[in-house]
Design a protein around this motif. Structure first.
Motif, PDB file in Angstrom:
ATOM      1  N   ASP A   1       3.840  15.370   2.116  1.00  0.00           N
ATOM      2  CA  ASP A   1       2.656  15.266   1.262  1.00  0.00           C
ATOM      3  C   ASP A   1       1.567  16.145   1.858  1.00  0.00           C
ATOM      4  O   ASP A   1       1.177  15.975   3.021  1.00  0.00           O
ATOM      5  CB  ASP A   1       2.206  13.805   1.204  1.00  0.00           C
TER       6      ASP A   1
ATOM      7  N   LYS B   1       7.969   7.852   2.447  1.00  0.00           N
ATOM      8  CA  LYS B   1       6.984   6.813   2.150  1.00  0.00           C
ATOM      9  C   LYS B   1       5.654   7.459   1.796  1.00  0.00           C
ATOM     10  O   LYS B   1       5.152   8.313   2.524  1.00  0.00           O
ATOM     11  CB  LYS B   1       6.810   5.883   3.349  1.00  0.00           C
ATOM     12  N   LEU B   2       5.066   7.017   0.662  1.00  0.00           N
ATOM     13  CA  LEU B   2       3.788   7.560   0.194  1.00  0.00           C
ATOM     14  C   LEU B   2       2.825   6.439  -0.138  1.00  0.00           C
ATOM     15  O   LEU B   2       3.232   5.297  -0.370  1.00  0.00           O
ATOM     16  CB  LEU B   2       4.001   8.438  -1.048  1.00  0.00           C
ATOM     17  N   ASP B   3       1.536   6.778  -0.179  1.00  0.00           N
ATOM     18  CA  ASP B   3       0.522   5.795  -0.560  1.00  0.00           C
ATOM     19  C   ASP B   3       0.656   5.436  -2.035  1.00  0.00           C
ATOM     20  O   ASP B   3       0.896   6.297  -2.886  1.00  0.00           O
ATOM     21  CB  ASP B   3      -0.880   6.344  -0.293  1.00  0.00           C
ATOM     22  N   VAL B   4       0.447   4.135  -2.338  1.00  0.00           N
ATOM     23  CA  VAL B   4       0.500   3.662  -3.728  1.00  0.00           C
ATOM     24  C   VAL B   4      -0.761   4.100  -4.468  1.00  0.00           C
ATOM     25  O   VAL B   4      -1.826   4.287  -3.882  1.00  0.00           O
ATOM     26  CB  VAL B   4       0.631   2.129  -3.745  1.00  0.00           C
TER      27      VAL B   4
ATOM     28  N   SER C   1       0.487  12.490  -5.501  1.00  0.00           N
ATOM     29  CA  SER C   1       0.851  13.246  -4.305  1.00  0.00           C
ATOM     30  C   SER C   1       1.349  14.631  -4.681  1.00  0.00           C
ATOM     31  O   SER C   1       2.133  14.787  -5.609  1.00  0.00           O
ATOM     32  CB  SER C   1       1.947  12.511  -3.525  1.00  0.00           C
TER      33      SER C   1
ATOM     34  N   SER D   1       2.341  12.849   5.350  1.00  0.00           N
ATOM     35  CA  SER D   1       3.511  11.976   5.394  1.00  0.00           C
ATOM     36  C   SER D   1       4.727  12.843   5.107  1.00  0.00           C
ATOM     37  O   SER D   1       4.711  13.669   4.183  1.00  0.00           O
ATOM     38  CB  SER D   1       3.396  10.872   4.336  1.00  0.00           C
TER      39      SER D   1
ATOM     40  N   ILE E   1       8.145   4.000  -1.816  1.00  0.00           N
ATOM     41  CA  ILE E   1       9.210   4.790  -1.207  1.00  0.00           C
ATOM     42  C   ILE E   1       9.916   5.589  -2.289  1.00  0.00           C
ATOM     43  O   ILE E   1      10.354   5.033  -3.297  1.00  0.00           O
ATOM     44  CB  ILE E   1      10.212   3.889  -0.477  1.00  0.00           C
TER      45      ILE E   1
ATOM     46  N   THR F   1       0.816  -1.224   0.000  1.00  0.00           N
ATOM     47  CA  THR F   1       0.000   0.000   0.000  1.00  0.00           C
ATOM     48  C   THR F   1       0.841   1.261   0.000  1.00  0.00           C
ATOM     49  O   THR F   1       0.301   2.355   0.079  1.00  0.00           O
ATOM     50  CB  THR F   1      -0.911   0.019   1.237  1.00  0.00           C
ATOM     51  N   GLU F   2       2.176   1.135  -0.048  1.00  0.00           N
ATOM     52  CA  GLU F   2       3.001   2.321  -0.037  1.00  0.00           C
ATOM     53  C   GLU F   2       4.178   2.180  -0.983  1.00  0.00           C
ATOM     54  O   GLU F   2       4.578   1.079  -1.358  1.00  0.00           O
ATOM     55  CB  GLU F   2       3.519   2.606   1.380  1.00  0.00           C
TER      56      GLU F   2
ATOM     57  N   LYS G   1      -1.660   6.781  -5.948  1.00  0.00           N
ATOM     58  CA  LYS G   1      -2.243   8.064  -5.570  1.00  0.00           C
ATOM     59  C   LYS G   1      -1.287   9.178  -5.994  1.00  0.00           C
ATOM     60  O   LYS G   1      -0.087   9.089  -5.762  1.00  0.00           O
ATOM     61  CB  LYS G   1      -2.471   8.120  -4.057  1.00  0.00           C
TER      62      LYS G   1
ATOM     63  N   THR H   1      -1.732  13.944   3.081  1.00  0.00           N
ATOM     64  CA  THR H   1      -1.622  12.953   4.172  1.00  0.00           C
ATOM     65  C   THR H   1      -0.684  13.381   5.287  1.00  0.00           C
ATOM     66  O   THR H   1      -0.674  12.763   6.351  1.00  0.00           O
ATOM     67  CB  THR H   1      -1.126  11.618   3.604  1.00  0.00           C
TER      68      THR H   1
END
Length: 614
Positions: free
Chosen positions: A137, A155-158, A162, A142, A116, A113-114, A160, A140
């Motif tokens: 971000d 680390k970011l959401d997959v 940003s 993050s 890098i 789900t993330e 999506k 979020t």
């Protein structure tokens, strides 16, 4: 020409790089060590071997993960090992430093789900790496902070898109739209402020001053990352609510201290930028900036900016700016700035700025600056400068300058300058200029417009008289009068020595007042009592006297006084050898009595003649 310059630069870099590696490679992480290399049709293994030799490190990897068919034609001048590997492998290989080794692994696309992303933050003008920049971000929150070498990992959401924002003091913000595709290596270029064109912008944020203020707490150790996340923001991020377990572990992550929220809920504790409505903490709440309306914690609250409303904790509240409202601390409350409201604590309250309101403490209250403050403490109250209100303490009250109101203490009151009001103490009152009254066993002042009431009062500009007097019963008596004309105290000693009789000595005390007719003429009223001493000091053989005397001041420091007196002698008749001599004191009487239990009394009218020196 460019190729020649590149070669010359490369040669110098190789020479100086070999010297620098001896001294610095051991303390610089392997991925951040600088190398300068040139390859013309070199294979990957050859590239790695040259990096190992120049950077004094070792690679570890499984056989078969490297593509031997790739031929590289590249030149690198003073680049980090990480930058070279990023360029060589283009994201197909991941690497991690462990000791002096760099572990290489196949970079398999994650199905999680993330994702890098990593890279360097670089100064656009100097091409130098920028340490401690904040990358986050917007949606979020993050976030990551570039390390001392300018490298970051985020680390970011997959799946999506940003919107990334990059902040650093004295640099323009950078905005990046990242779509989760292609390489996960992103180097971020930042434009520094121009010292002339951007001079207004460089007058940086209130967060810089907030950071300095909260760093005055020596017990609070902030990491470099935390300091960066505070100092890099000109304005705090705005949000509705945040939940946290501990600082950095919560919905706003590492940016919690750079975020202002309406509501903050901390299971154990939290560190947020500011709170607009309500904050609750199981153990503690810490706020970089302002807090409004209500804040409560099981153990303590720390607030860096102005606060208004209610603040309560089981142990202590610490405010590094101003406070308006009500504070309740199990042991103590501390406000560095101005205060307006109520403080209640089991042990102590401290205000360093100007104060208005009320302090209640089990032990002590302290207000450093001028104030309109009432203080109630079990032991000690302190007002450092001017104060208007009331001070009530079990032991002592202190005011550093002027005081207006009432000071009440079990032992002592002190007002350094002007006192307008009343001092009441079990033992001692001290003030410079008094407009009111002092009530205590001892009273001391420079001047007073009012009445000092006590066993002994001393006013430097008041009444000081040494009186030498005689009367029909006591041929010689000395008295010292001190206080003010409206109310003074007298200390007496007397003696009567006759042939064939034991000498009689007396010790006494009195109070009095006087009326002024003009500069030279006064009328004095004295009520005095003295204990006569012969064989037994403790026998109750006393003479009480009310004297009315007219005083004429014939010189600056000399006066004569004369007047009638009403005398009452009381004797314990059980010791005839003493009382027979004492019964001879009165030349006549208008009343006398004797009782069956040995008590004797005598009243007469006499006179008083005195020389007064002052």
């Amino acid at each position: 020409m460019e190729k020649v310059v590149t070669r010359i630069t490369l040669i110098f870099s190789l020479v100086f790089g070999s010297f620098s590696s001896v001294w610095s490679q051991e303390i610089v992480p392997p991925l951040e060590r600088k190398v300068s290399l040139e390859f013309n049709g070199a294979r990957v293994k050859e590239v790695l071997k040259k990096i190992e030799q120049q950077a004094d490190l070792s690679f570890a990897y499984k056989t078969g993960i490297l593509d031997e068919n790739i031929l590289l034609n590249r030149a690198y001048v003073n680049k980090s090992v990480r930058e070279v590997l990023n360029d060589v492998f283009q994201g197909s290989i991941s690497y991690k430093a462990k000791g002096n080794y760099i572990l290489l692994q196949s970079n398999v696309k994650s199905e999680g789900t993330e994702v890098i992303i990593e890279g360097y933050v670089v100064d656009l003008i100097t091409d130098l790496k920028i340490p401690y920049a904040t990358i986050y971000d917007v949606a979020t929150l993050s976030s990551a902070v570039s390390d001392e070498y300018g490298h970051y990992i985020l680390k970011l959401d997959v799946n999506k898109t940003s919107n990334l924002k990059v902040k650093k003091q004295n640099y323009h913000d950078a905005d990046i739209l990242y779509r989760m595709e292609g390489s996960n290596v992103i180097n971020i270029m930042m434009q520094p402020f121009d010292l002339q064109k951007d001079s207004v912008q460089i007058v940086f944020s209130d967060t810089s001053s907030l950071l300095k203020r909260i760093q005055t707490l020596r017990w609070l150790k902030l990491s470099d990352e935390r300091k960066a996340n505070i100092g890099n923001f000109k304005d705090l991020i705005q949000s509705k609510v945040q939940f946290s377990v501990l600082p950095n572990i919560g919905t706003n992550g590492k940016l919690s201290s750079s975020t202002t929220v309406d509501y903050s809920f901390n299971l154990l504790g939290g560190f947020v930028g500011g709170v607009r409505k309500l904050e609750l903490g199981g153990i503690f709440n810490m706020d970089l900036d302002s807090v409004q309306y209500a804040q409560a914690a099981g153990v303590f609250n720390v607030v860096g900016g102005p606060q208004s409303g209610f603040q309560g904790s089981g142990v202590f509240n610490l405010n590094l700016s101003s406070f308006q409202g009500a504070q309740f601390g199990g042991t103590s409350n501390f406000v560095r700035g101005d205060f307006n409201g109520f403080q209640g604590a089991g042990f102590s309250n401290v205000i360093l700025g100007k104060a208005r309101g009320t302090q209640f403490a089990g032990f002590t209250n302290f207000a450093k600056d001028s104030s309109l403050l009432s203080q109630f403490a079990g032991f000690y109250n302190h007002a450092g400068k001017n104060n208007k209100g009331a001070q009530v303490a079990g032991f002592m009250n202190y005011t550093g300058r002027n005081f207006s109101g009432a000071q009440v203490a079990g032992f002592m009151n002190f007002s350094r300058d002007h006192l307008a009001g009343t001092q009441i103490a079990g033992f001692l009152n001290v003030a410079k200029n008094v407009n009111g009254s002092q009530i205590g066993f001892l009273n001391v002042n420079d001047s007073i417009h009012g009445i000092p009431v006590g066993f002994l009062s001393f006013s430097r500009k008041g009444l000081h008289q040494l009186e030498i007097s005689t009367n029909e019963a006591i041929p010689l008596q000395l008295a010292f009068k001190t206080g003010v004309h409206s109310f003074y105290n007298s200390l007496l000693v007397s003696a009567r020595i006759e042939n064939n009789h034991k000498p009689i000595f007396g010790l006494g005390y009195g109070i009095g007042t006087s009326l002024r007719f003009n500069d030279k003429n006064r009328l004095f009223f004295d009520l005095q009592g003295q204990q006569f001493v012969q064989s037994n000091l403790f026998e109750p053989n006393t003479l009480s006297k009310l004297t009315v005397s007219y005083q004429y001041q014939f010189k600056k420091n000399l006066a004569l006084a004369i007047g009638p007196s009403l005398n009452f002698l009381y004797l314990n008749d059980t010791n005839l050898s003493s009382t027979n001599d004492l019964k001879r004191l009165a030349p006549n009487d208008i009343y006398n009595f004797s009782s069956s239990n040995g008590r004797y009394g005598q009243m007469w009218v006499g006179g008083h003649l005195a020389l007064r020196i002052f």
